[in-house]
Enzyme design. Structure first.
Site, PDB file in Angstrom:
ATOM      1  N   GLY A 295      -0.411  -9.788  -2.183  1.00  8.84           N
ATOM      2  CA  GLY A 295       0.581 -10.058  -1.155  1.00  8.84           C
ATOM      3  C   GLY A 295       1.837  -9.270  -1.464  1.00  8.84           C
TER       4      GLY A 295
ATOM      5  N   TYR B 123      -0.015  -8.007 -11.253  1.00  7.27           N
ATOM      6  CA  TYR B 123      -0.670  -7.174 -10.230  1.00  7.27           C
ATOM      7  C   TYR B 123      -0.808  -5.708 -10.660  1.00  7.27           C
ATOM      8  CZ  TYR B 123      -1.231  -4.973  -5.579  1.00  7.27           C
ATOM      9  OH  TYR B 123      -1.657  -4.235  -4.497  1.00  7.27           O
TER      10      TYR B 123
ATOM     11  N   LYS C 226      -4.189  -3.330 -11.528  1.00  9.09           N
ATOM     12  CA  LYS C 226      -4.491  -2.094 -10.803  1.00  9.09           C
ATOM     13  C   LYS C 226      -4.668  -0.930 -11.783  1.00  9.09           C
ATOM     14  CE  LYS C 226      -4.419  -3.299  -6.393  1.00  9.09           C
ATOM     15  NZ  LYS C 226      -5.677  -3.375  -5.646  1.00  9.09           N
TER      16      LYS C 226
ATOM     17  N   THR D 162      15.686   0.163  -2.753  1.00  6.79           N
ATOM     18  CA  THR D 162      15.074   1.169  -1.864  1.00  6.79           C
ATOM     19  C   THR D 162      13.550   1.201  -2.014  1.00  6.79           C
ATOM     20  OG1 THR D 162      15.411   2.843  -3.575  1.00  6.79           O
ATOM     21  CG2 THR D 162      17.083   2.703  -1.835  1.00  6.79           C
ATOM     22  N   ARG D 163      12.912   1.606  -0.924  1.00 12.45           N
ATOM     23  CA  ARG D 163      11.453   1.756  -0.890  1.00 12.45           C
ATOM     24  C   ARG D 163      11.099   2.836   0.127  1.00 12.45           C
ATOM     25  NH1 ARG D 163      12.128  -1.335  -4.384  1.00 12.45           N
ATOM     26  NH2 ARG D 163      11.032  -3.239  -4.940  1.00 12.45           N
TER      27      ARG D 163
ATOM     28  N   ARG E 275      11.978   2.723  -5.318  1.00 16.98           N
ATOM     29  CA  ARG E 275      10.622   3.275  -5.461  1.00 16.98           C
ATOM     30  C   ARG E 275      10.341   4.213  -4.301  1.00 16.98           C
ATOM     31  NH1 ARG E 275       6.208  -1.093  -6.125  1.00 16.98           N
ATOM     32  NH2 ARG E 275       6.739  -0.865  -8.325  1.00 16.98           N
TER      33      ARG E 275
END
Ligand code: NAD
Length: 335
Positions: free
Chosen positions: A85, A155, A159, A227-228, A292
């Site tokens: 999520g 998470y 990964k 930021t993204r 990111r």
């Protein structure tokens, strides 16, 4: 794109009841020439998109037996199933996120044992080392920035481990594996409420709630200056398929390099909605890394792929879709 490795074959999509999986099944079926098996743990009536042309199955892929059932006869596998999520979920469900390693372990094992030819794994920008994401004006993340490893706790570790497993299934067992590092994918037919939603959908929902209720305020997680970059779903599906058909075995970014702050994202949605809201900042809420962005140099060089849909355009489509859902829910509650 080179000749599709799926042509005239059975393709398995796991996590097909979810956001990206649903769009991928739609795209594969649109192309024709493929048989698609769609698998998810959710009951069929909870899938975001479901197609009668696909072989739809409800299976729990944490177990090896169901993974073998899902993979039987499949020439290629897109493994998108994961318990995941947005930031609100992954910061509070770390063990649950890590248990998705069972899905990836058993899907890879089943793919290897049943002679699958090609295996796709949906990794994430959450694998990138935290110390490279401490500034809002961040340097975009190159693929090499995943090491030395310091990924998102829970998470991201899962990964990164599963990426590594893909690499070694290729090296040791000859299973062709392809790995995408998705950066914040958004769009219609995805999660927009309930706690697992990500920032673009959550902000659309909050702005729509404010607009419909007339209470012109919005709660923002953090100070809004984090930021993204956000990738529209159609670009994600195209990038995924180009990567899958390629001969590139190393993980590649599938993301946008249009960096925005969360405050800027709110302004984009306000402009779409035609409202201005008072912003209330919740500094205690989960906010993830400070900045990111996706460096797309390598993916452009290796695949000739880059996203084409601007954030303003993709957010408009996402907003409209969520607006229709919320209005329908409101109308049915009023009946
Ligand atoms: P999603 O939650 O909408 O879809 C994942 C699906 O997997 C869900 O429908 C869920 O029911 C299913 N699933 C969970 N556990 C399962 C199990 N045990 N057996 C079978 N199915 C199971 O998420 P999404 O956004 O479509 O993401 C798809 C993949 O891409 C995931 O692996 C995710 O980690 C990865 N990813 C997504 C993003 C993003 O921004 N959406 C970013 C990075 C990585």
């Amino acid at each position: 794109m080179s000749e599709s490795p799926e042509k005239d074959r059975l393709v398995l999509v796991t996590g097909a009841g979810g956001f990206i999986g649903g769009h991928l099944v739609a795209a594969l079926l649109r192309d024709g020439h493929v048989a698609v098996r769609a698998v998810d743990i959710k009951p069929l009536d909870q899938w975001y998109q479901r197609f009668s042309e696909a072989d739809n199955r409800v299976l729990d892929l944490r177990e090896l037996g169901p993974c073998r059932e899902a993979a039987k006869g499949a020439a290629t596998i897109y493994n998108l199933a994961a318990d995941m999520g947005g930031m609100g979920f992954i910061e509070t469900h770390k063990a649950e996120c890590m248990l998705s390693v069972l899905i990836n372990t058993h899907m890879l094992t089943a793919a290897r044992d049943l002679g699958c030819e090609r295996f796709f794994f949906a990794s994430s920008a959450c694998v990138y080392a935290a110390d490279k994401q401490t500034e809002a004006a961040v340097t975009a993340l190159k693929e090499a920035d995943a090491y030395p490893a310091m990924p998102e706790d829970g998470y991201g570790w899962e990964k990164l481990f599963s990426e590594r497993m893909c690499r070694h299934f290729l090296e040791d067992y000859g299973l062709t594996t392809r790995v995408a590092r998705y950066h914040n994918v958004y769009g219609p037919w995805g999660t927009w409420d309930g706690g697992r939603e990500k920032a673009p959908a959550a902000i659309c929902r909050k702005v729509i709630e404010a607009k419909l209720s007339g209470r012109h305020e919005i709660e923002i997680w953090g100070d809004g200056e984090q930021t993204r970059s956000f990738l529209y779903i159609d670009d994600c599906i195209e990038g995924t398929r180009v990567l899958f058909a390629s001969d590139v075995a190393e993980p590649l970014n599938i993301g946008s390099d249009q960096l925005v702050s969360i405050n800027e994202l709110v302004s984009i949605v306000e402009a779409i909605a035609g409202v201005r809201l008072k912003r209330n900042y919740d500094l205690e809420a989960p906010k993830g890394v400070r900045g990111r962005n996706s460096d797309n140099t390598l993916v452009k060089r290796k695949l000739g792929w880059a996203p084409s849909i601007r954030l303003e355009q993709g957010m408009e489509l996402t907003y409209r879709w969520i607006y229709d859902r919320m209005l329908a829910r409101r109308n049915s509650a009023a009946e």
